[in-house]
Write an enzyme that holds these catalytic residues in place. Structure first.
Site, PDB file in Angstrom:
ATOM      1  N   GLY A 183       0.876  -1.180   0.000  1.00  0.00           N
ATOM      2  CA  GLY A 183       0.000   0.000   0.000  1.00  0.00           C
ATOM      3  C   GLY A 183       0.906   1.221   0.000  1.00  0.00           C
ATOM      4  O   GLY A 183       1.658   1.437   0.956  1.00  0.00           O
ATOM      5  N   ALA A 184       0.876   1.985  -1.097  1.00  0.00           N
ATOM      6  CA  ALA A 184       1.744   3.166  -1.199  1.00  0.00           C
ATOM      7  C   ALA A 184       0.914   4.440  -1.096  1.00  0.00           C
ATOM      8  O   ALA A 184       1.191   5.444  -1.751  1.00  0.00           O
ATOM      9  CB  ALA A 184       2.530   3.116  -2.504  1.00  0.00           C
ATOM     10  N   VAL A 208      -0.259   6.403   4.428  1.00  0.00           N
ATOM     11  CA  VAL A 208       0.485   5.733   5.517  1.00  0.00           C
ATOM     12  C   VAL A 208       1.669   4.956   4.940  1.00  0.00           C
ATOM     13  O   VAL A 208       2.794   5.038   5.450  1.00  0.00           O
ATOM     14  CB  VAL A 208      -0.430   4.780   6.332  1.00  0.00           C
ATOM     15  CG1 VAL A 208       0.386   4.047   7.394  1.00  0.00           C
ATOM     16  CG2 VAL A 208      -1.569   5.548   6.991  1.00  0.00           C
ATOM     17  N   ARG A 217     -13.834   4.388   4.055  1.00  0.00           N
ATOM     18  CA  ARG A 217     -15.279   4.274   3.838  1.00  0.00           C
ATOM     19  C   ARG A 217     -15.741   5.356   2.868  1.00  0.00           C
ATOM     20  O   ARG A 217     -15.378   6.522   3.009  1.00  0.00           O
ATOM     21  CB  ARG A 217     -16.023   4.402   5.167  1.00  0.00           C
ATOM     22  CG  ARG A 217     -17.472   3.988   5.023  1.00  0.00           C
ATOM     23  CD  ARG A 217     -17.965   3.357   6.290  1.00  0.00           C
ATOM     24  NE  ARG A 217     -18.668   4.334   7.094  1.00  0.00           N
ATOM     25  CZ  ARG A 217     -19.250   4.058   8.249  1.00  0.00           C
ATOM     26  NH1 ARG A 217     -19.197   2.849   8.743  1.00  0.00           N
ATOM     27  NH2 ARG A 217     -19.875   4.961   8.925  1.00  0.00           N
ATOM     28  N   ASN A 238     -12.095  -4.460   2.937  1.00  0.00           N
ATOM     29  CA  ASN A 238     -10.738  -4.440   3.481  1.00  0.00           C
ATOM     30  C   ASN A 238     -10.275  -5.833   3.894  1.00  0.00           C
ATOM     31  O   ASN A 238      -9.095  -6.163   3.734  1.00  0.00           O
ATOM     32  CB  ASN A 238     -10.633  -3.452   4.649  1.00  0.00           C
ATOM     33  CG  ASN A 238     -10.442  -2.024   4.148  1.00  0.00           C
ATOM     34  OD1 ASN A 238     -10.313  -1.804   2.947  1.00  0.00           O
ATOM     35  ND2 ASN A 238     -10.430  -1.063   5.049  1.00  0.00           N
ATOM     36  N   VAL A 274      -1.417  -2.629   9.593  1.00  0.00           N
ATOM     37  CA  VAL A 274      -1.838  -1.257   9.913  1.00  0.00           C
ATOM     38  C   VAL A 274      -3.278  -1.016   9.442  1.00  0.00           C
ATOM     39  O   VAL A 274      -4.016  -0.206  10.003  1.00  0.00           O
ATOM     40  CB  VAL A 274      -0.877  -0.223   9.255  1.00  0.00           C
ATOM     41  CG1 VAL A 274      -1.314   1.198   9.541  1.00  0.00           C
ATOM     42  CG2 VAL A 274       0.553  -0.428   9.745  1.00  0.00           C
ATOM     43  N   SER A 275      -3.720  -1.751   8.414  1.00  0.00           N
ATOM     44  CA  SER A 275      -5.045  -1.530   7.818  1.00  0.00           C
ATOM     45  C   SER A 275      -6.163  -1.655   8.859  1.00  0.00           C
ATOM     46  O   SER A 275      -6.084  -2.488   9.769  1.00  0.00           O
ATOM     47  CB  SER A 275      -5.295  -2.557   6.709  1.00  0.00           C
ATOM     48  OG  SER A 275      -4.207  -2.591   5.816  1.00  0.00           O
ATOM     49  N   HIS A 313      -8.493  -1.079  18.858  1.00  0.00           N
ATOM     50  CA  HIS A 313      -8.218   0.242  18.284  1.00  0.00           C
ATOM     51  C   HIS A 313      -9.561   0.848  17.883  1.00  0.00           C
ATOM     52  O   HIS A 313     -10.068   0.593  16.810  1.00  0.00           O
ATOM     53  CB  HIS A 313      -7.317   0.060  17.064  1.00  0.00           C
ATOM     54  CG  HIS A 313      -6.905   1.341  16.424  1.00  0.00           C
ATOM     55  ND1 HIS A 313      -6.363   2.385  17.132  1.00  0.00           N
ATOM     56  CD2 HIS A 313      -6.934   1.748  15.126  1.00  0.00           C
ATOM     57  CE1 HIS A 313      -6.088   3.376  16.289  1.00  0.00           C
ATOM     58  NE2 HIS A 313      -6.433   3.015  15.077  1.00  0.00           N
TER      59      HIS A 313
HETATM   60  N1  LIG Z   1      -3.774   1.104  12.742  1.00  0.00           N
HETATM   61  C1  LIG Z   1      -3.834   2.408  12.794  1.00  0.00           C
HETATM   62  O1  LIG Z   1      -3.665   2.998  13.843  1.00  0.00           O
HETATM   63  C2  LIG Z   1      -4.076   3.179  11.527  1.00  0.00           C
HETATM   64  C3  LIG Z   1      -3.769   4.538  11.445  1.00  0.00           C
HETATM   65  C4  LIG Z   1      -3.967   5.210  10.238  1.00  0.00           C
HETATM   66  C5  LIG Z   1      -4.506   4.542   9.135  1.00  0.00           C
HETATM   67  N2  LIG Z   1      -4.826   3.216   9.271  1.00  0.00           N
HETATM   68  C6  LIG Z   1      -5.377   2.460   8.155  1.00  0.00           C
HETATM   69  O2  LIG Z   1      -4.318   2.220   7.209  1.00  0.00           O
HETATM   70  C7  LIG Z   1      -4.886   2.021   5.923  1.00  0.00           C
HETATM   71  C8  LIG Z   1      -4.178   2.910   4.911  1.00  0.00           C
HETATM   72  O3  LIG Z   1      -4.455   4.266   5.174  1.00  0.00           O
HETATM   73  P1  LIG Z   1      -3.970   5.395   4.136  1.00  0.00           P
HETATM   74  O4  LIG Z   1      -4.304   6.697   4.725  1.00  0.00           O
HETATM   75  O5  LIG Z   1      -2.576   5.102   3.685  1.00  0.00           O
HETATM   76  O6  LIG Z   1      -4.971   5.093   2.903  1.00  0.00           O
HETATM   77  P2  LIG Z   1      -4.711   5.428   1.372  1.00  0.00           P
HETATM   78  O7  LIG Z   1      -6.026   5.322   0.714  1.00  0.00           O
HETATM   79  O8  LIG Z   1      -3.916   6.682   1.252  1.00  0.00           O
HETATM   80  O9  LIG Z   1      -3.766   4.219   0.860  1.00  0.00           O
HETATM   81  C9  LIG Z   1      -4.187   2.913   0.736  1.00  0.00           C
HETATM   82  C10 LIG Z   1      -3.431   2.307  -0.435  1.00  0.00           C
HETATM   83  O10 LIG Z   1      -3.738   0.904  -0.503  1.00  0.00           O
HETATM   84  C11 LIG Z   1      -3.700   0.559  -1.874  1.00  0.00           C
HETATM   85  N3  LIG Z   1      -4.362  -0.725  -2.098  1.00  0.00           N
HETATM   86  C12 LIG Z   1      -5.694  -1.013  -2.111  1.00  0.00           C
HETATM   87  N4  LIG Z   1      -5.880  -2.316  -2.407  1.00  0.00           N
HETATM   88  C13 LIG Z   1      -4.662  -2.869  -2.577  1.00  0.00           C
HETATM   89  C14 LIG Z   1      -4.192  -4.166  -2.875  1.00  0.00           C
HETATM   90  N5  LIG Z   1      -5.056  -5.172  -3.060  1.00  0.00           N
HETATM   91  N6  LIG Z   1      -2.872  -4.370  -2.973  1.00  0.00           N
HETATM   92  C15 LIG Z   1      -1.984  -3.359  -2.788  1.00  0.00           C
HETATM   93  N7  LIG Z   1      -2.366  -2.101  -2.494  1.00  0.00           N
HETATM   94  C16 LIG Z   1      -3.684  -1.853  -2.382  1.00  0.00           C
HETATM   95  C17 LIG Z   1      -4.409   1.734  -2.555  1.00  0.00           C
HETATM   96  O11 LIG Z   1      -4.154   1.749  -3.950  1.00  0.00           O
HETATM   97  C18 LIG Z   1      -3.828   2.908  -1.790  1.00  0.00           C
HETATM   98  O12 LIG Z   1      -2.696   3.439  -2.455  1.00  0.00           O
HETATM   99  C19 LIG Z   1      -6.403   2.293   6.073  1.00  0.00           C
HETATM  100  O13 LIG Z   1      -7.083   1.077   6.243  1.00  0.00           O
HETATM  101  C20 LIG Z   1      -6.449   3.135   7.348  1.00  0.00           C
HETATM  102  O14 LIG Z   1      -7.709   3.076   7.964  1.00  0.00           O
HETATM  103  C21 LIG Z   1      -4.616   2.546  10.432  1.00  0.00           C
END
Ligand SMILES: NC(=O)c1ccc[n+]([C@@H]2O[C@H](COP(=O)([O-])OP(=O)(O)OC[C@H]3O[C@@H](n4cnc5c(N)ncnc54)[C@H](O)[C@@H]3O)[C@@H](O)[C@H]2O)c1
Length: 311
Positions: free
Chosen positions: A8-9, A12, A81, A94, A117-118, A174
């Site tokens: 995931g780029a 985060v 969402r 997800n 992290v997701s 969380h």
């Molecule tokens: N655990 C925590 O405390 C915490 C904190 C912040 C964010 N998060 C979660 O982290 C995740 C990412 O957040 P973000 O802000 O980077 O979101 P974002 O939308 O900026 O990035 C998500 C990336 O995942 C990629 N992706 C989707 N499906 C994929 C797949 N099958 N294979 C590879 N890549 C794929 C997308 O193309 C996108 O670039 C979210 O689920 C968010 O809720 C968790």
């Protein structure tokens, strides 16, 4: 040299890759399904090296081949969402993403340690555990470090002291049910209850619980990523350097705190094996009740995930 893959780029993932590169913790591979985007971000990161002063090798890719034999894989892939989307729809989407990503990660890097992290975090860590077939010590969720960092920030701001002197531990799932443990919250060793009045402390606890939503509201689009990426990188560093720090992480409890076989935020010693052990601390009766409630919420979420993935 260690190899660290970030799946995931997005916000985060890319910021995690940046922090890893800047700290020179190992070779970094950044993977996304979007074509060219991870390659572009990796090149941009590599081109920061001469200015910032690091030699980290950063690769962007859409293929798991480039991730082969990673030591650590940080999973950040997922979607946020969208309007009209139910919580269950998001959960299913997800869960499917994390499941398919983890299966491919596990095949390419069978010895890796996974840091999930997701969101929803505890349930996605459970999905990664099941999909990887890895032992529990190699599947760890990131949430407690972030939630504790938020609590520490609010305390430092309230007392006008350095965040470096503030220690805090936030346990549980969380989400709204997380449990900041006041008995483990100190400032330069001084119990927090000696420094902050109860009503102010209660307000900071509530602000910590709402910490993610506060940022979402301010950003308007997207959610937090600076502190989440810093937290994930702290876990990576702790594992690679075998530091054995005690960090609150989502780990598989096997009876500890009375929790049977469920991923939930607990104090964990992180070292080269991943989870070295879970530390059991004495909780007040109120904190224990709050943790039980949080565990029940996580359990319900995992049961829903099982149903959604089976349907
Ligand atoms: N655990 C925590 O405390 C915490 C904190 C912040 C964010 N998060 C979660 O982290 C995740 C990412 O957040 P973000 O802000 O980077 O979101 P974002 O939308 O900026 O990035 C998500 C990336 O995942 C990629 N992706 C989707 N499906 C994929 C797949 N099958 N294979 C590879 N890549 C794929 C997308 O193309 C996108 O670039 C979210 O689920 C968010 O809720 C968790």
């Amino acid at each position: 040299m260690a190899k660290i893959t970030v799946i995931g780029a997005g916000n985060v993932g890319a910021t995690t890759a940046q922090r890893l590169a800047e700290k020179e913790l190992g070779e970094v591979v950044l993977l996304d399904i979007v074509e060219d985007m991870p390659q572009g971000k990796a090149l941009d990161l590599a081109e920061s090296g001469p200015v910032y002063g690091y030699d980290t090798h950063v690769t962007g890719t859409n293929s798991y081949e480039a991730t082969a034999d990673s030591d650590i894989v940080v999973i950040t892939s997922g979607i946020a969402r969208k309007p009209g989307m139910s919580r269950d729809d998001l959960l299913k989407t997800n869960a499917n993403i994390v499941k398919s990503v983890t299966e491919q990660v596990a095949k390419a890097s069978p010895k890796a340690i996974l840091i999930v992290v997701s969101n929803p975090l505890d349930a996605m860590t459970y999905v990664a555990y099941k999909a990887s077939g890895f032992p529990a010590e190699r599947v760890i969720g990131m949430a407690g470090v972030l939630d504790s960092a938020r609590f520490r920030t609010f305390i430092a701001q309230e007392l006008k002291v350095s965040v470096e002197d503030v220690q805090a531990t936030v346990l549980g799932g969380h989400g709204d049910t997380m449990v900041p443990v006041l008995g483990c919250t100190t400032v330069a060793g001084i119990p927090i209850t000696q420094l902050v009045a109860k009503d102010r402390l209660d307000a900071m606890v509530q602000r910590t619980r709402d910490g993610g939503a506060e940022i979402v509201k301010l950003l308007k689009t997207g959610s937090a990523y600076y502190a989440p990426s810093a937290s994930a990188v702290e876990m990576v560093e702790c594992i690679l350097k075998d530091k054995r720090r005690i960090l609150p992480c989502a780990v598989l409890a096997q009876g500890q705190y009375g929790v049977p076989g469920l991923f939930v935020g607990l104090p964990a010693v992180l070292g080269r094996k991943g989870l070295e052990r879970i530390i059991e601390i004495e909780l007040s009766s109120g904190e224990k009740a709050a943790l039980d409630k949080s565990v029940a919420a996580v359990k319900e979420l995992c049961e829903t995930v099982d149903k959604l993935l089976a349907s």
